[in-house]
Design a protein around this motif. Structure first.
Motif, PDB file in Angstrom:
ATOM      1  N   ARG A   1       0.773  -1.290  -0.021  1.00  0.00           N
ATOM      2  CA  ARG A   1      -0.161  -0.194  -0.332  1.00  0.00           C
ATOM      3  C   ARG A   1       1.202   1.434  -0.463  1.00  0.00           C
ATOM      4  NH1 ARG A   1      -3.425  -2.859   3.453  1.00  0.00           N
ATOM      5  NH2 ARG A   1      -2.342  -2.107   5.319  1.00  0.00           N
ATOM      6  N   MET A   2       2.013   1.339   0.735  1.00  0.00           N
ATOM      7  CA  MET A   2       3.090   2.098   0.658  1.00  0.00           C
ATOM      8  C   MET A   2       3.272   2.190   0.060  1.00  0.00           C
ATOM      9  SD  MET A   2       4.538   2.362   4.840  1.00  0.00           S
ATOM     10  CE  MET A   2       5.858   3.072   3.388  1.00  0.00           C
ATOM     11  N   ARG A   3       4.173   1.690  -1.056  1.00  0.00           N
ATOM     12  CA  ARG A   3       4.923   1.921  -2.388  1.00  0.00           C
ATOM     13  C   ARG A   3       3.350   2.367  -4.009  1.00  0.00           C
ATOM     14  NH1 ARG A   3       7.308  -3.297  -1.230  1.00  0.00           N
ATOM     15  NH2 ARG A   3       5.015  -4.310  -2.295  1.00  0.00           N
ATOM     16  N   ALA A   4       1.829   1.843  -3.234  1.00  0.00           N
ATOM     17  CA  ALA A   4       1.139   2.405  -4.706  1.00  0.00           C
ATOM     18  C   ALA A   4       0.763   3.364  -4.114  1.00  0.00           C
ATOM     19  CB  ALA A   4      -0.110   1.065  -3.965  1.00  0.00           C
ATOM     20  N   GLY A   5       1.312   4.127  -2.831  1.00  0.00           N
ATOM     21  CA  GLY A   5       0.661   5.221  -2.387  1.00  0.00           C
ATOM     22  C   GLY A   5       1.622   6.573  -2.907  1.00  0.00           C
ATOM     23  N   GLN A   6       3.158   5.882  -2.874  1.00  0.00           N
ATOM     24  CA  GLN A   6       4.450   6.631  -3.611  1.00  0.00           C
ATOM     25  C   GLN A   6       4.077   7.483  -5.419  1.00  0.00           C
ATOM     26  OE1 GLN A   6       7.028   8.128  -1.738  1.00  0.00           O
ATOM     27  NE2 GLN A   6       7.331   9.185  -3.960  1.00  0.00           N
ATOM     28  N   GLU A   7       3.479   6.153  -5.589  1.00  0.00           N
ATOM     29  CA  GLU A   7       3.361   5.700  -7.052  1.00  0.00           C
ATOM     30  C   GLU A   7       2.304   6.453  -7.607  1.00  0.00           C
ATOM     31  OE1 GLU A   7       2.615   1.604  -8.297  1.00  0.00           O
ATOM     32  OE2 GLU A   7       4.682   0.914  -8.375  1.00  0.00           O
ATOM     33  N   GLN A   8       1.177   6.657  -6.303  1.00  0.00           N
ATOM     34  CA  GLN A   8      -0.001   7.616  -6.839  1.00  0.00           C
ATOM     35  C   GLN A   8       0.934   9.291  -6.300  1.00  0.00           C
ATOM     36  OE1 GLN A   8      -3.002   7.206  -7.696  1.00  0.00           O
ATOM     37  NE2 GLN A   8      -3.993   9.536  -7.472  1.00  0.00           N
ATOM     38  N   ALA A   9       1.135   9.860  -5.532  1.00  0.00           N
ATOM     39  CA  ALA A   9       1.769  10.998  -5.221  1.00  0.00           C
ATOM     40  C   ALA A   9       2.923  11.688  -6.230  1.00  0.00           C
ATOM     41  CB  ALA A   9       2.714  10.900  -3.927  1.00  0.00           C
ATOM     42  N   ASP A  10       3.583  10.293  -6.686  1.00  0.00           N
ATOM     43  CA  ASP A  10       4.737  10.612  -8.278  1.00  0.00           C
ATOM     44  C   ASP A  10       4.249  10.822  -9.086  1.00  0.00           C
ATOM     45  OD1 ASP A  10       6.609  10.540  -6.611  1.00  0.00           O
ATOM     46  OD2 ASP A  10       7.423   8.318  -7.562  1.00  0.00           O
ATOM     47  N   HIS A  11       2.532  10.081  -9.336  1.00  0.00           N
ATOM     48  CA  HIS A  11       1.707  10.495 -10.705  1.00  0.00           C
ATOM     49  C   HIS A  11       1.427  11.906 -10.458  1.00  0.00           C
ATOM     50  CE1 HIS A  11      -2.230   9.659 -12.776  1.00  0.00           C
ATOM     51  NE2 HIS A  11      -1.261   9.770 -13.772  1.00  0.00           N
ATOM     52  N   LEU A  12       0.925  12.051  -8.946  1.00  0.00           N
ATOM     53  CA  LEU A  12      -0.203  13.101  -8.834  1.00  0.00           C
ATOM     54  C   LEU A  12       0.918  14.439  -9.772  1.00  0.00           C
ATOM     55  CD1 LEU A  12      -2.056  12.533  -5.983  1.00  0.00           C
ATOM     56  CD2 LEU A  12      -2.720  13.235  -8.640  1.00  0.00           C
ATOM     57  N   ALA A  13       2.266  14.355  -8.890  1.00  0.00           N
ATOM     58  CA  ALA A  13       3.344  14.683  -8.839  1.00  0.00           C
ATOM     59  C   ALA A  13       3.860  15.741 -10.610  1.00  0.00           C
ATOM     60  CB  ALA A  13       4.674  14.684  -8.332  1.00  0.00           C
TER      61      ALA A  13
END
Length: 638
Positions: A378-390
């Protein structure tokens, strides 16, 4: 026989306290004087607290082995000196027995502990106590040779003169955990092969204060007693009433002792004690000059002799060394040998139970690991989501001029199509004109499709993938994307100083995200300047085992205070900025075992340099592209 009278117990503790009638009166008078003195020192209008020492109480727990009144009188010079040396601080003594001190340390209700060396060693191992000073009870008693025990009996009893005479006798002690009242004597008895639990008729525990031991011996309730050395010499009437058994010759020691000598009482800090407060108290007490009672403090003494005693007796921190053999158990507990079969059966049942518990714990551990892996996913998915939003945020900032950039190829396509229509209407359409118009229309369409393709690849959401790439090609992709999204893009000069085979192992999309963010920031920093300063320089070089990608602008630059906070989340120098871009960029760089820093320029022409460092790839970089072979080797300036 000397009469003993009972005094009231101190507040906060319920053990009885006894002393002699004359001493009782003197103790009460001195205690009242000490309390009045402390009240005066604590009155309003006194000096402010010393610089660097936190305000509040100084709580000192003291082992009151002689009773509350005597303890107050004995330690009042320390209290008065601390009140004087640390004005503004209230010093409070907590008079406790062994268990009371243990409870106070566990509860954190005292900041310092003054206790006997044996109790200190136990607190050191169990609660993390740390000595900072050792009592210097001069004259005639060096801090490292100051404490011993005296085995006493009534002066009129001649049948008890040596330790061997204690066999079959009743011996009074304060408690089994008493250092100067039992443990030091136990070491001497053990060296002679005497076990108090086995060889004494009775080991009578009388509790605090230590004067109860004297009372038991004086009244005939015990044949002998164990007290702290120098206790008899403190009262003339005691010295004539009692006699020391097994007296040793200790050069330079002014009192009769039956045991070896050990270091004096320590002042110890606890885990929660403030280091600033501990330092202030230590400095203040080291400066304490010996007064009428000869009390002073010295640097911490070596308590190795106490450790050796505990190790020999296998008590305190060394209690786990006790490993009785089967022969010893058979000799001492032979009646229980008949139950060996029962014990073996119980052991087998216990082993089966332990195995069952191990299986249960193993299953729980597997479940916990599964939960942890799910959480990491879940943390990796959250990080990928944050990168995508960035990335979407960067695109949002740059896409304002995207329509203008796409209008150019679309307008060219429209112009050529209109030209063909007019030539048809005028009858002047030739094959050469059709071929030229078709070629131009196709080129402009490819140009528009390339712009949209780079944006689509950059914006799409995907899992992070590491691959070996050439830094120059990765930088070229980012520059092309940056320039393709701006209608009036600044000039971007790319200088590649790397050898042809240089490569890095990265997620190229994430690194392009970092570079695009740096290029966008450089573009924003030069908007208010002329064309000669609206340019960017990207330099790719090698430093040790790292590739350095430097993005240089010629804007206003960054002051030292801004550089300190530049990578903090939600800090931005832009009026409408969120302050997340550079923070996410640094996180991406560190995830690649690299660094992202900002430095001022060294040539004095203004601007700033953002330096992205990435470790070189350890794999053979056959996919690395030489700068001259890259399709981005010469990015055109428009």
């Amino acid at each position: 026989m000397v009469a003993l009278a009972e005094l009231p117990a101190p507040a906060g503790r319920s053990f009885p306290i006894r002393t002699f009638p004359v001493a009782r009166f003197l103790c009460r008078v001195l205690a009242v004087v000490a309390v009045l003195h402390l009240l005066l020192l604590g009155a309003p209008g006194r000096a402010a607290p010393s610089a660097g020492v936190p305000a509040g109480e100084i709580r000192i727990g003291v082992l009151a082995f002689l009773g509350a009144d005597t303890t107050v009188v004995e330690w009042s010079p320390v209290v008065q000196h601390l009140q004087t040396a640390l004005p503004g601080r209230k010093v409070r003594l907590a008079l406790l027995d062994h268990q009371g001190l243990d409870d106070a340390v566990a509860a954190g209700t005292v900041d310092f502990v003054i206790t006997n060396p044996g109790h200190y060693i136990e607190l050191e191992a169990r609660s993390g106590a740390s000595r900072i000073l050792t009592l210097d009870a001069s004259p005639g008693r060096a801090p490292e040779r100051s404490i011993g025990s005296a085995v006493i009996t009534r002066a009129d009893r001649q049948e008890v003169r040596a330790f061997d005479d204690l066999r079959g006798r009743r011996v009074a002690i304060v408690a089994r955990e008493g250092f100067g009242g039992y443990q030091t004597v136990r070491r001497e008895l053990a060296s002679l092969g005497i076990d108090p639990e086995r060889d004494f008729a009775e080991l009578k525990t009388v509790g605090f204060p230590m004067s109860r031991v004297l009372e038991a011996v004086a009244n005939g309730d015990a044949d002998a007693g164990i007290v702290r050395a120098c206790l008899l010499e403190s009262r003339p009437e005691w010295a004539t009433t009692f006699r020391v058994v097994g007296k040793r010759d200790e050069p330079g020691f002014p009192c009769a002792t039956s045991t070896r000598l050990y270091p004096d009482w320590p002042l110890a800090t606890l885990r929660h004690t403030s280091p600033t407060l501990a330092k202030a108290v230590a400095i203040a007490l080291l400066a304490m000059a010996p007064d009428g009672n000869g009390m002073a403090w010295s640097v911490p003494a070596d308590y190795q002799s106490v450790h050796e005693m505990f190790r020999e007796l296998q008590i305190g921190p060394y209690a786990n060394l006790r490993e009785p053999t089967l022969m010893m158990l058979a000799e001492r507990y032979w009646p229980w040998v008949a139950f060996l079969a029962v014990l073996l059966s119980a052991w087998i049942l216990y082993t089966v139970r332990v195995e069952h518990l191990v299986h249960l714990r193993t299953a729980e551990l597997h479940a916990a690991l599964a939960v942890r892996e799910a959480l990491e996913a879940r943390m990796r998915a959250g990080q990928e989501q944050a990168d995508h939003l960035a990335r979407l945020s960067v695109l949002g900032e740059l896409s304002g001029t995207l329509a203008h950039e796409l209008n150019q190829p679309l307008a060219a396509i429209g112009n050529y199509a209109e030209s063909l229509r007019r030539r048809i209407d005028n009858g002047r359409l030739t094959g050469e004109a059709v071929r030229e118009a078709s070629s131009e229309i196709s080129g402009q369409a490819e140009r528009a499709a390339a712009i949209l393709g780079r944006i689509r690849d950059f914006a799409k959401k995907r899992a992070a993938v590491r691959e070996v790439v050439a830094p120059r090609e990765m930088v070229g992709e980012a520059v092309a994307l940056f320039r393709g999204m701006l209608g009036n893009a600044p000039a971007v000069e790319v200088t590649d100083e790397l050898p042809p085979s240089t490569s890095v192992e990265v997620d190229s999309l994430q690194i392009q995200q970092v570079l695009l963010n740096l290029l966008k920031n450089g573009y924003d920093a030069t908007r208010g300047f002329g064309p000669e300063r609206q340019r960017l320089i990207v330099t790719i070089s090698r430093s040790d085992d790292n590739v350095r990608i430097v993005v240089r602008d010629f804007g206003t630059g960054l002051d030292a205070a801004t550089r300190e906070r530049l990578f903090e989340p939600f800090f931005s120098t832009k009026p409408d900025g969120l302050g997340l871009g550079l923070s996410i960029c640094r996180t991406i760089a560190e995830a690649h075992r690299g660094r992202l820093t900002a430095e001022p320029t060294a040539d004095g022409r203004g601007g700033a340099e953002f330096i992205l460092s990435l470790p070189l790839s350890t794999a053979a970089s056959s996919s690395a592209v030489h700068p001259s072979e890259s399709r981005f080797a010469n990015v055109p300036d428009r």
